[in-house]
Design an enzyme around this catalytic site. Structure first.
Site, PDB file in Angstrom:
ATOM      1  N   LEU A 152       0.835  -1.204   0.000  1.00 13.66           N
ATOM      2  CA  LEU A 152       0.000   0.000   0.000  1.00 13.66           C
ATOM      3  C   LEU A 152       0.866   1.247   0.000  1.00 13.66           C
ATOM      4  O   LEU A 152       0.619   2.193  -0.761  1.00 13.66           O
ATOM      5  CB  LEU A 152      -0.917   0.023   1.224  1.00 13.66           C
ATOM      6  N   TYR A 153       1.868   1.256   0.852  1.00 16.08           N
ATOM      7  CA  TYR A 153       2.764   2.402   0.958  1.00 16.08           C
ATOM      8  C   TYR A 153       3.486   2.655  -0.366  1.00 16.08           C
ATOM      9  O   TYR A 153       3.471   3.779  -0.890  1.00 16.08           O
ATOM     10  CB  TYR A 153       3.772   2.152   2.076  1.00 16.08           C
ATOM     11  N   SER A 154       4.088   1.627  -0.919  1.00 10.16           N
ATOM     12  CA  SER A 154       4.824   1.784  -2.177  1.00 10.16           C
ATOM     13  C   SER A 154       3.902   2.228  -3.303  1.00 10.16           C
ATOM     14  O   SER A 154       4.269   3.087  -4.110  1.00 10.16           O
ATOM     15  CB  SER A 154       5.510   0.471  -2.561  1.00 10.16           C
TER      16      SER A 154
END
Length: 167
Positions: A152-154
């Site tokens: 999700l972050y990437s």
């Protein structure tokens, strides 16, 4: 007197980490800084530590009305806005296959939508003085294979990078 004595800088994500250190560094160089994030108590401590060169402007990047208020309060308290620095971010540790719709929305709201709304709100002031907007992202977007648990972050930081190019 420092190199940034004529600058009024809004630092979003200033309650900890990179944003906290950035606000302190700008103030040491003579800038007036507005520190913003959700954790008002930490902002108050930071502003007190910095002294007269800082004001606390609590706000939630996920709330469009709060974003607009943050910019307006910054301008009112600093007497203008010459630069914007976005350091906020959320890194939800989750396998991408297990991520809920709510986790996706929160990650996009904080890492992509909020910065865009903030840029829109700040743009009239930045244009007046040929100011700059700086966004902190991550090298994690280039990791192949992606870091475990940071899908999700990437993904949202890759979207942030593209949004910056679009602006």
């Amino acid at each position: 007197m420092g190199r940034l004595e004529d600058r009024q800088i809004l630092v979003v994500g200033a309650s900890s980490g990179i944003g906290h250190a950035t606000a302190r560094a700008f103030a040491r160089e003579g800038a007036r800084v507005a520190v913003s994030a959700r954790r008002a108590d930490r902002l108050e401590s930071l502003a007190a530590e910095i002294g007269d060169a800082a004001v606390s402007v609590p706000g939630d990047i996920r709330d469009p009305d709060a974003v607009a208020r943050t910019v307006e309060q910054t301008v009112a308290q600093l007497g203008g806005l010459t630069d914007l620095v976005f350091c906020a971010g959320i890194a939800t540790l989750s396998r991408i296959a297990d991520a809920s719709a709510e986790q996706w929305r929160e990650a996009f709201d904080i890492n992509v939508v909020g910065p865009s709304l903030l840029t829109r709100a700040a743009l009239p002031y930045l244009r007046k003085c040929a100011g700059r907007a700086l966004f902190v992202s991550t090298i994690a977007v280039a990791d192949v294979p992606p870091r475990h648990g940071l899908g999700l972050y990437s993904s949202t930081k890759a979207a942030l990078n593209r949004m910056i190019e679009c602006w």
